[in-house]
Design a protein around this motif. Sequence first.
Motif, PDB file in Angstrom:
ATOM      1  N   PHE A  90       0.862  -1.175   0.000  1.00  0.00           N
ATOM      2  CA  PHE A  90       0.000   0.000   0.000  1.00  0.00           C
ATOM      3  C   PHE A  90       0.900   1.228   0.000  1.00  0.00           C
ATOM      4  CE2 PHE A  90      -4.289  -1.664   1.081  1.00  0.00           C
ATOM      5  CZ  PHE A  90      -3.946  -2.995   1.270  1.00  0.00           C
ATOM      6  N   ARG A  91       0.312   2.393  -0.249  1.00  0.00           N
ATOM      7  CA  ARG A  91       1.082   3.623  -0.174  1.00  0.00           C
ATOM      8  C   ARG A  91       0.209   4.755   0.346  1.00  0.00           C
ATOM      9  NH1 ARG A  91       2.031   4.645  -6.675  1.00  0.00           N
ATOM     10  NH2 ARG A  91      -0.116   5.269  -7.192  1.00  0.00           N
ATOM     11  N   GLN A  92       0.892   5.756   0.876  1.00  0.00           N
ATOM     12  CA  GLN A  92       0.172   6.878   1.454  1.00  0.00           C
ATOM     13  C   GLN A  92       0.970   8.159   1.271  1.00  0.00           C
ATOM     14  OE1 GLN A  92      -0.689   6.482   5.664  1.00  0.00           O
ATOM     15  NE2 GLN A  92      -2.525   7.765   5.475  1.00  0.00           N
ATOM     16  N   THR A  93       0.281   9.208   0.892  1.00  0.00           N
ATOM     17  CA  THR A  93       0.871  10.535   0.808  1.00  0.00           C
ATOM     18  C   THR A  93       0.216  11.428   1.860  1.00  0.00           C
ATOM     19  OG1 THR A  93      -0.719  11.126  -0.919  1.00  0.00           O
ATOM     20  CG2 THR A  93       1.456  10.355  -1.632  1.00  0.00           C
ATOM     21  N   PRO A  94       0.897  12.497   2.267  1.00  0.00           N
ATOM     22  CA  PRO A  94       0.354  13.358   3.327  1.00  0.00           C
ATOM     23  C   PRO A  94      -1.048  13.869   3.000  1.00  0.00           C
ATOM     24  CG  PRO A  94       2.640  13.887   2.940  1.00  0.00           C
ATOM     25  CD  PRO A  94       2.247  12.930   1.863  1.00  0.00           C
ATOM     26  N   GLY A  95      -1.947  13.752   3.956  1.00  0.00           N
ATOM     27  CA  GLY A  95      -3.293  14.254   3.786  1.00  0.00           C
ATOM     28  C   GLY A  95      -4.234  13.326   3.049  1.00  0.00           C
ATOM     29  N   LYS A  96      -3.724  12.179   2.636  1.00  0.00           N
ATOM     30  CA  LYS A  96      -4.567  11.225   1.907  1.00  0.00           C
ATOM     31  C   LYS A  96      -4.639   9.905   2.644  1.00  0.00           C
ATOM     32  CE  LYS A  96      -3.878  13.075  -2.756  1.00  0.00           C
ATOM     33  NZ  LYS A  96      -3.515  12.726  -4.168  1.00  0.00           N
TER      34      LYS A  96
ATOM     35  N   ASP B  16       3.995   8.714  -8.019  1.00  0.00           N
ATOM     36  CA  ASP B  16       4.247   7.501  -7.234  1.00  0.00           C
ATOM     37  C   ASP B  16       4.934   7.829  -5.912  1.00  0.00           C
ATOM     38  OD1 ASP B  16       5.107   5.839 -10.293  1.00  0.00           O
ATOM     39  OD2 ASP B  16       3.215   5.674  -9.178  1.00  0.00           O
ATOM     40  N   THR B  17       5.336   9.063  -5.737  1.00  0.00           N
ATOM     41  CA  THR B  17       5.969   9.478  -4.488  1.00  0.00           C
ATOM     42  C   THR B  17       5.012   9.260  -3.315  1.00  0.00           C
ATOM     43  OG1 THR B  17       7.371  11.129  -5.559  1.00  0.00           O
ATOM     44  CG2 THR B  17       6.898  11.443  -3.217  1.00  0.00           C
ATOM     45  N   ALA B  18       5.479   8.503  -2.327  1.00  0.00           N
ATOM     46  CA  ALA B  18       4.636   8.158  -1.183  1.00  0.00           C
ATOM     47  C   ALA B  18       5.457   7.360  -0.184  1.00  0.00           C
ATOM     48  CB  ALA B  18       3.429   7.327  -1.634  1.00  0.00           C
ATOM     49  N   VAL B  19       4.881   7.139   0.973  1.00  0.00           N
ATOM     50  CA  VAL B  19       5.407   6.124   1.889  1.00  0.00           C
ATOM     51  C   VAL B  19       4.737   4.810   1.524  1.00  0.00           C
ATOM     52  CG1 VAL B  19       5.608   5.360   4.271  1.00  0.00           C
ATOM     53  CG2 VAL B  19       5.821   7.798   3.716  1.00  0.00           C
ATOM     54  N   TYR B  20       5.543   3.798   1.286  1.00  0.00           N
ATOM     55  CA  TYR B  20       5.040   2.494   0.884  1.00  0.00           C
ATOM     56  C   TYR B  20       5.072   1.541   2.082  1.00  0.00           C
ATOM     57  CZ  TYR B  20       4.870   3.787  -4.002  1.00  0.00           C
ATOM     58  OH  TYR B  20       4.545   4.390  -5.200  1.00  0.00           O
ATOM     59  N   TYR B  21       3.968   0.834   2.261  1.00  0.00           N
ATOM     60  CA  TYR B  21       3.816  -0.081   3.381  1.00  0.00           C
ATOM     61  C   TYR B  21       3.634  -1.509   2.890  1.00  0.00           C
ATOM     62  CZ  TYR B  21       2.855   4.111   6.132  1.00  0.00           C
ATOM     63  OH  TYR B  21       2.941   5.341   6.738  1.00  0.00           O
ATOM     64  N   CYS B  22       4.312  -2.405   3.552  1.00  0.00           N
ATOM     65  CA  CYS B  22       4.125  -3.831   3.335  1.00  0.00           C
ATOM     66  C   CYS B  22       3.023  -4.316   4.265  1.00  0.00           C
ATOM     67  CB  CYS B  22       5.438  -4.540   3.640  1.00  0.00           C
ATOM     68  SG  CYS B  22       5.370  -6.319   3.658  1.00  0.00           S
ATOM     69  N   ALA B  23       2.219  -5.276   3.799  1.00  0.00           N
ATOM     70  CA  ALA B  23       1.160  -5.843   4.618  1.00  0.00           C
ATOM     71  C   ALA B  23       1.102  -7.350   4.397  1.00  0.00           C
ATOM     72  CB  ALA B  23      -0.186  -5.218   4.272  1.00  0.00           C
ATOM     73  N   ALA B  24       0.615  -8.080   5.389  1.00  0.00           N
ATOM     74  CA  ALA B  24       0.490  -9.527   5.279  1.00  0.00           C
ATOM     75  C   ALA B  24      -0.736  -9.992   6.060  1.00  0.00           C
ATOM     76  CB  ALA B  24       1.743 -10.209   5.821  1.00  0.00           C
TER      77      ALA B  24
ATOM     78  N   GLN C  71       6.353  -0.596   8.977  1.00  0.00           N
ATOM     79  CA  GLN C  71       6.448   0.797   9.377  1.00  0.00           C
ATOM     80  C   GLN C  71       6.470   1.758   8.195  1.00  0.00           C
ATOM     81  OE1 GLN C  71       6.360   1.906  12.686  1.00  0.00           O
ATOM     82  NE2 GLN C  71       5.682  -0.221  12.853  1.00  0.00           N
ATOM     83  N   GLY C  72       6.742   1.244   7.023  1.00  0.00           N
ATOM     84  CA  GLY C  72       6.735   2.085   5.835  1.00  0.00           C
ATOM     85  C   GLY C  72       8.127   2.506   5.397  1.00  0.00           C
ATOM     86  N   VAL C  73       8.272   2.758   4.107  1.00  0.00           N
ATOM     87  CA  VAL C  73       9.529   3.227   3.534  1.00  0.00           C
ATOM     88  C   VAL C  73       9.206   4.315   2.508  1.00  0.00           C
ATOM     89  CG1 VAL C  73       9.567   1.439   1.752  1.00  0.00           C
ATOM     90  CG2 VAL C  73      11.697   2.512   2.473  1.00  0.00           C
ATOM     91  N   GLN C  74      10.012   5.372   2.534  1.00  0.00           N
ATOM     92  CA  GLN C  74       9.753   6.519   1.650  1.00  0.00           C
ATOM     93  C   GLN C  74      10.265   6.236   0.241  1.00  0.00           C
ATOM     94  OE1 GLN C  74       8.196   9.639   2.367  1.00  0.00           O
ATOM     95  NE2 GLN C  74       8.313   9.847   0.131  1.00  0.00           N
ATOM     96  N   VAL C  75       9.434   6.535  -0.725  1.00  0.00           N
ATOM     97  CA  VAL C  75       9.825   6.530  -2.142  1.00  0.00           C
ATOM     98  C   VAL C  75       9.545   7.918  -2.696  1.00  0.00           C
ATOM     99  CG1 VAL C  75       9.273   5.640  -4.439  1.00  0.00           C
ATOM    100  CG2 VAL C  75       9.438   4.069  -2.492  1.00  0.00           C
ATOM    101  N   THR C  76      10.578   8.527  -3.269  1.00  0.00           N
ATOM    102  CA  THR C  76      10.436   9.864  -3.843  1.00  0.00           C
ATOM    103  C   THR C  76      10.877   9.813  -5.296  1.00  0.00           C
ATOM    104  OG1 THR C  76      10.898  10.897  -1.696  1.00  0.00           O
ATOM    105  CG2 THR C  76      11.097  12.277  -3.654  1.00  0.00           C
ATOM    106  N   VAL C  77      10.013  10.280  -6.184  1.00  0.00           N
ATOM    107  CA  VAL C  77      10.304  10.282  -7.616  1.00  0.00           C
ATOM    108  C   VAL C  77      10.367  11.730  -8.082  1.00  0.00           C
ATOM    109  CG1 VAL C  77       9.612   9.482  -9.895  1.00  0.00           C
ATOM    110  CG2 VAL C  77       9.077   8.102  -7.867  1.00  0.00           C
ATOM    111  N   SER C  78      11.514  12.101  -8.608  1.00  0.00           N
ATOM    112  CA  SER C  78      11.707  13.476  -9.075  1.00  0.00           C
ATOM    113  C   SER C  78      11.407  13.571 -10.566  1.00  0.00           C
ATOM    114  CB  SER C  78      13.129  13.927  -8.801  1.00  0.00           C
ATOM    115  OG  SER C  78      14.045  13.121  -9.511  1.00  0.00           O
ATOM    116  N   SER C  79      10.913  14.719 -10.963  1.00  0.00           N
ATOM    117  CA  SER C  79      10.563  14.915 -12.379  1.00  0.00           C
ATOM    118  C   SER C  79      11.741  15.432 -13.170  1.00  0.00           C
ATOM    119  CB  SER C  79       9.397  15.896 -12.486  1.00  0.00           C
ATOM    120  OG  SER C  79       9.742  17.124 -11.888  1.00  0.00           O
TER     121      SER C  79
END
Length: 119
Positions: free
Chosen positions: A37-43, A89-97, A111-119
Amino acid sequence: QVHLVESGGGLAQAGGSLRLSCTDSGRTVSRYAGAWFRQTPGKEREFVAAITRSGDTAYADSVKGRFTISRDNAKDTLYLQMNSLKPEDTAVYYCAADARRWPTEFNRWGQGVQVTVSS
């Protein structure tokens, strides 16, 4: 207690690739269906991809054809290969099981891992 740990996040350029990994201290990832899953601030957290123990997969429309979820039960590891990355696609990505309701509700989370994609 299952403690899922994500790795492989970081910074990538648009069009580039990253691979996320997820393992757990209890060596039980191989016993469950898994997902990202992924999450961005405010979403709200959003579904990205899921895989059953036997390898059946499901993807969000936004990543279909670009991301691939896989698992190595012998290594007790879940992967998310992300290609053709986009800034959105920039977001914190979470693993789930351990699916409560396939493919979008799970009982165990990392706990999540940050992924940042620059343009």
